[in-house]
Write an enzyme that holds these catalytic residues in place. Structure first.
Site: not given
Ligand code: UD1
Ligand code: CA
Length: 458
Positions: A9, A11-12, A16, A23, A79, A333, A366, A423
């Protein structure tokens, strides 16, 4: 074995939860509740699974795909009404049907198998999976007669004071004789406090028809917990993480503090790996043996091979090969591929780049959109300048090259093997093998000039 069917079940809306997300799609240990349910259900070898969908139907279908058939409940009338939507798919079949709510993600296949066995052993028309709750608030109560035979289930909102004191609750999971189920469903009504078609009412209906009703009480109430609000969701996450941590520990993984370590369901970790406090491991991550994952690291959808050390870093959609070390405070990343024995040090960010074995990128650097060979030394504060404001460009660096500190490599540019970059250079042209490239303004010293700046030097 007789045929087994399952109705989930889902579908609700989950009012709350006060959420935009339906949910049963709220994650527990990184996986939507309804996926936990279907994972466990599949282990009981059902011949058909039907999920009742309504709110968020498309989203739920895209999660479960072909693992289930679907029946649409257009209006959520309760239900019992939800189960009735499976009528055209299942009503004429012979066998046992497990009905389970989509919001009880902690239930295990073992409990479901025990329920099937108990139901068969009792030769019952319906068997309710029940549990003893210290606080039964919100659950349907199991009402038994004076010799302990189940009479009916009463919802909290319909319960008398005496009924409300009962601590044996309906977990929302049942086994039914399939034909008896659909027969009884046609007889339920909405004469109750919520004006809904309750699935739970069919117990009393079957009972009155003289059918045998059984109740299988599971020992662990927590496992039966229904998630109706965020408080219960947080608790379910806690329990699921503890369960998973225990499984990893039994497999040989060391946890410094399992109470503050969060490993998603589905992650794999090799033995003798040590995981410190505050670590989050998410998605489909695989971690090898003998690794060290330092405090407060986050590893998401990544592959970490054996003997890797990661110190307080964030790793997303990346691969870290054997014997490499990362961090502290590094950020890998998506599409970073860190080779064997590579060192990625503090405050280094790597994105969409490969770094081959034994190369060192130690500090404040980076590396974006680049291919680095082996045995390269990348100095401090090097920037792979990959973006011109519109497009991304790639840089390549050959084996054994030396990139001096504070260098900018402006892509697209190729730095050949064995070359040296002085450098502070800003490199815009390719560099050939064994060349030294210097690209910076020449220094000039003005003798004694500092004395003319009395405000600085007197
Ligand atoms: C339900 C039971 C209660 C039990 C509890 C266990 C009923 C009437 N009550 O109460 O006895 O103790 O579960 O957790 O059965 N759903 C639909 N369509 C609907 C209504 C609900 O598909 O029209 C689905 C929901 O998406 C949810 C499940 O059914 O996954 C249960 O619904 P919910 O509203 O959470 O029922 P509870 O009030 O918890
Ligand atoms: Ca519920």
């Amino acid at each position: 074995m007789e045929n087994r069917y399952v109705i989930i079940l889902a579908a609700g809306k989950g009012t709350r939860m006060k959420s935009k997300l339906y949910k049963v799609l709220h994650p527990v240990a990184g996986k939507p509740m309804v996926e936990h349910i279907i994972d466990q259900v599949e282990k009981t070898n059902p011949s058909e699974v039907v999920t009742i969908v309504g709110h968020g139907a498309e989203a739920i279908k895209s999660h479960l795909g072909e693992r289930s058939q679907y029946a649409l409940q257009e209006e959520q009338l309760g239900t019992g009404h939800a189960v009735l939507q499976a009528n055209s798919l299942l009503a004429d079949k012979k066998g046992t049907t497990l009905v389970i709510t989509g919001d009880t993600p902690l239930l295990t296949a073992e409990t479901l198998k025990n329920l099937f066995d108990y139901h068969q052993g009792k030769n019952a028309s319906a068997t309710i999976l029940t549990a003893h709750a210290a606080d039964p608030t919100g659950y349907g109560r199991i009402i038994r007669d004076h010799i302990g035979i189940v009479e009916k289930i009463v919802e909290q909102k319909d319960a008398t004071e005496q009924e409300a004191r009962v601590q044996e609750i309906n977990t929302g999971t049942f086994c039914f004789d399939n034909e008896a189920l659909f027969n009884a469903l046609s007889k339920i009504n909405t004469n109750n406090a919520q004006g809904e078609y309750y699935l739970t009412d069919i117990i009393e209906i079957l009972k009155k028809e003289g059918k045998a009703i059984a109740a299988y009480q599971m020992s662990d109430f927590e496992e039966a917990m229904g998630i109706n609000d965020r408080v219960a969701l947080a608790l379910a996450n806690k329990i699921m993480y503890q369960r998973l941590n225990k499984m990893h520990m039994m497999n040989g993984v060391t946890f410094v503090d399992p109470d503050t370590t969060y490993i998603d369901e589905g992650a794999v970790i090799g033995s003798d790996t040590v995981i410190e406090a505050g670590v989050h491991i998410k998605g489909k991550t695989v971690i090898g043996e003998d690794c060290f994952i330092g405090a407060h690291s986050q590893i998401i959808d990544s592959v970490i091979e054996d003997n890797v050390k990661i110190t307080q870093s964030v790793v997303e959609e990346s691969i870290v090969r054997k014997n490499a070390d990362v961090g502290p405070f590094a950020h890998l990343r998506p599409k970073a591929e860190i080779g064997e024995h590579v060192h990625v040090g503090n405050f280094v960010e790597v994105k969409n780049a490969t770094i081959a074995e034994h190369t060192k990128v130690g500090h404040l650097t980076y590396v974006g959109d680049a291919d680095l060979g082996k045995d390269i030394n990348v100095g401090c504060g090097v920037v792979f300048v990959n973006y011109d404001g519109k497009n991304k460009h790639r840089t390549t660096v050959g084996d054994h090259a030396f990139i001096g500190s504070s260098t900018s490599l402006i892509a697209p540019v190729d730095i050949a093997a064995n070359s040296v970059i002085a450098a502070g250079s800003t490199i815009t042209n390719d560099v050939s093998e064994y060349d030294l490239a210097i690209a910076r303004a020449r220094q000039e010293n003005k003798a004694g000039y500092a004395k003319k700046l009395p405000y600085l030097n007197n």
